[in-house]
Each structure stands twice: as structure tokens, then as C-alpha cells.
Enzyme design. Structure first.
Site, PDB file in Angstrom:
ATOM      1  N   HIS A 227      -2.742   1.182   6.954  1.00 37.62           N
ATOM      2  CA  HIS A 227      -2.958   1.103   5.397  1.00 37.62           C
ATOM      3  C   HIS A 227      -2.572   2.764   4.825  1.00 37.62           C
ATOM      4  O   HIS A 227      -2.966   3.791   5.722  1.00 37.62           O
ATOM      5  CB  HIS A 227      -4.484   0.833   5.036  1.00 37.62           C
ATOM      6  CG  HIS A 227      -4.781   1.005   3.769  1.00 37.62           C
ATOM      7  ND1 HIS A 227      -4.132   0.397   2.856  1.00 37.62           N
ATOM      8  CD2 HIS A 227      -5.939   1.746   2.964  1.00 37.62           C
ATOM      9  CE1 HIS A 227      -4.898   0.451   1.689  1.00 37.62           C
ATOM     10  NE2 HIS A 227      -5.687   1.424   1.634  1.00 37.62           N
TER      11      HIS A 227
ATOM     12  N   CYS B 108       0.755  -1.202   0.091  1.00 36.24           N
ATOM     13  CA  CYS B 108      -0.129  -0.042   0.145  1.00 36.24           C
ATOM     14  C   CYS B 108       0.654   1.225   0.108  1.00 36.24           C
ATOM     15  O   CYS B 108       0.185   2.537  -0.504  1.00 36.24           O
ATOM     16  CB  CYS B 108      -1.017  -0.124   0.944  1.00 36.24           C
ATOM     17  SG  CYS B 108      -0.117  -0.204   2.849  1.00 36.24           S
TER      18      CYS B 108
END
Length: 322
Positions: A163, A88
Site C-alpha cells: 500500500h 493506491c
């Protein structure tokens, strides 16, 4: 998303400006990244022009959570889905720099962006994460995985998953690019005057942060901006040519601070690349030889028990940190 297994070959990435800046340098992109501790106008002014914000948060599956903004299924810019674990950070960087017009970039990156033009987000994400050279650039600043605990029958613990996403301006609107969402999220138009897109982004990010409990430290914010060193060097030359010694002295201080920061980042990145298993093994041998290993082991157990007790007091389960 980070915090999952690394079977994809992509390793965890720290939310650290030195790591991101080194990644951009490897990609041939002349931008830098800095930590942000405030979104007030004065703090942001120090990093202008800012092209994007990279936001890290603890991911929690909440289907009922109300979403800000609206999905833009017809988004005409660059957007890639995250299709493998732990990628990510680089996906966030790609989704940011892929939407900055006229941005210089290295040949390999330019070829990859060109190759994925016209692809849907899922296929583009697969193409990006299948790139060996990009994965190697991503992993180059992750600590070496020298010890494997597989096959030891140790109990598995739940890991907190973090994230990275991006907020940036595109065609007069502030967008949120999250590789785990179906489409980019449009958060509305911004005014060109004043702070421009930063004012709208501040509103959106502060609303996002407000969803966390007061005092939470489960997120961080990074600014992707122009490298100030070339501009400072031009200002210094102009001040010296004009004989403005006072201005030149001030610029020299700023330039020195920036260069010192880059030196610190380079040193920290060298530490990240180093394998410390040999050092640890030598220290353990020295402790054992000096008859101090058992005492050190007992002290370590006591420290771990204290950490577990503190987490239980806070209502947290025993988790490994990313």
C-alpha cells in the site's frame, strides 16, 4: 492497496521513481520522484525542495495496532479515499499534489481537482477512480496482461498486499494521507527553521519503520521534489557567462547525471510497456526444436522448489510476489 484482483480495471504499479515521474509528466505536473535509501539530512539535502514522501509498505490488518498521530476529521485540504483495488499509487500522488499550493498541472488534472472541490473523501475517491483518462495514465506503465489463467482450475494463493501512503507538510503540521483511513492523520507541528517539516517527517517515518522486524525490506520510500534540471541549466548559463569554468564543469556533470537517469527511466518504461509473449513463445519453440525444452522445464521446477523451501525455512507461506 495493491495485490488484490484487477477487476476494478486498475493495475498494479511498481514502486519505481521512473514510473512515478512518468505519471507526473502525463498529468502535466513539473515534479520528479527519486528513491530514498536514507533519511539523514545530507541525503535529503540532495533533493531539496521536497514536497512529499511516498511510502510503500506491506499492508497487514491489525485492528489492535496503536496508531501514531490523531485523525483530523476537519482537514481542509485535498484528501480522497481509495475505493477500488490497485489504485493506491495514483491516489497517493493525487493526495500529494492536491495539497501543494500553486503547483502547475495539466488541464485535465486541474479540471478534475476543481470538479472534486468540496466533496467528501469517499465521493472524491469515487470521482477520481471513475476518470477513464486517469486510469489509462495509471495503467500505461503496467505490464500488458496478455495471458489469463482464469478457468484453468489452478489453486489460489494468498498474495501479499502492498500500500502507498503520503507524508507531507500542511498548515504547519506533518500529515499522513492514507486512502484506506477515514481521515488524514496529523502528526504534529514542525519547526520552520533548520530542516523544517523534514525533521518531523523523519521522526514519524523512522518510528513507522521500527515497527518492522530488523532487516525487513517490506517497504520503500520515494521523495516527490522539484525537477533539478531547469535550475541546473540556469546555474550553468550563469557560470558560463561569468567565465567560471570550474563551476560550469561541475554543473555539467550534475546535469549529465540527471539526463542519463531520465534516459534510463525512459528505457525501463519502454520495457514495461512491451508485450513479451511473442518472444517467450519463440524461445519455447526454439528450445523444443533443439530438444532442450524438457531440461529447461526440469531446471525451472527445481528452482521453484528451492524458492519454496527457502520461504518455508523463513516461516513464510507460498505467495506470489506483486
Amino acid at each position: 492497496m495493491s495485490g488484490e484482483d484487477d477487476s476494478s480495471g486498475w493495475q498494479l504499479t511498481e514502486s519505481d521513481p521512473g514510473v512515478f515521474t512518468e505519471l507526473l509528466k502525463t498529468l502535466g505536473v513539473p515534479l520528479v520522484v527519486d528513491d530514498l535509501y536514507s533519511l539523514d539530512a545530507a541525503s535529503l539535502a540532495a533533493f531539496q525542495p521536497i514536497h512529499a514522501f511516498v511510502f510503500l509498505f506491506k499492508w497487514v490488518s491489525s485492528p489492535s495496532e496503536s496508531m501514531q498521530g490523531q485523525f483530523d476529521v476537519d482537514f481542509p485540504g485535498f484528501f480522497a479515499h481509495q475505493v477500488v483495488n490497485n489504485a493506491c499509487a495514483t491516489l497517493a500522488v493525487m493526495n500529494a499534489i492536491g495539497n501543494i499550493p500553486g503547483l502547475p498541472m495539466g488541464t485535465q488534472l486541474a479540471d478534475l481537482v476543481s470538479f472534486t472541490t468540496g466533496m467528501d473523501p469517499q465521493t472524491r475517491g469515487m470521482a477520481i477512480t471513475s476518470s477513464d483518462w486517469l486510469r489509462e495514465a495509471h495503467n500505461s506503465l503496467s505490464p500488458p496482461s496478455a495471458i489469463s489463467l482464469e478457468g484453468l482450475g489452478l489453486p489460489k494463493t494468498a498474495e501479499e498486499a502492498y500500500h502507498f501512503i503520503v507524508y507531507l507538510p500542511f498548515m504547519g503540521c506533518v500529515y499522513e494521507l492514507d486512502g484506506l483511513k477515514q481521515s488524514p492523520v496529523r502528526h504534529g507541528a514542525f519547526q520552520e527553521q533548520g530542516e523544517g517539516w523534514l525533521a518531523k517527517a523523519r521522526e514519524v517515518i523512522e518510528a513507522r519503520i521500527a515497527t518492522y522486524p530488523p532487516g525487513s525490506l517490506e517497504f520503500s520510500l520515494l521523495a516527490l521534489h522539484e525537477d533539478p534540471i531547469p535550475n541546473l541549466e540556469r546555474q550553468l548559463s550563469a557560470a558560463q557567462a561569468a567565465g567560471n569554468n570550474a563551476a560550469a564543469e561541475e554543473i555539467l556533470i550534475e546535469l549529465s547525471n540527471e539526463n542519463n537517469k531520465r534516459e534510463r527511466w525512459a528505457f525501463e518504461n519502454s520495457l514495461r510497456r512491451h508485450n513479451y509473449v511473442g518472444l517467450i513463445h519463440a524461445l519455447l519453440k526454439a528450445l523444443a526444436k533443439g530438444g532442450k525444452l524438457d531440461a529447461a522445464k526440469d531446471a525451472a521446477k527445481k528452482t521453484m522448489q528451492e524458492r519454496i523451501a527457502k520461504r518455508k525455512e523463513k516461516g513464510e507461506s507460498s505467495m506470489d510476489e506483486d
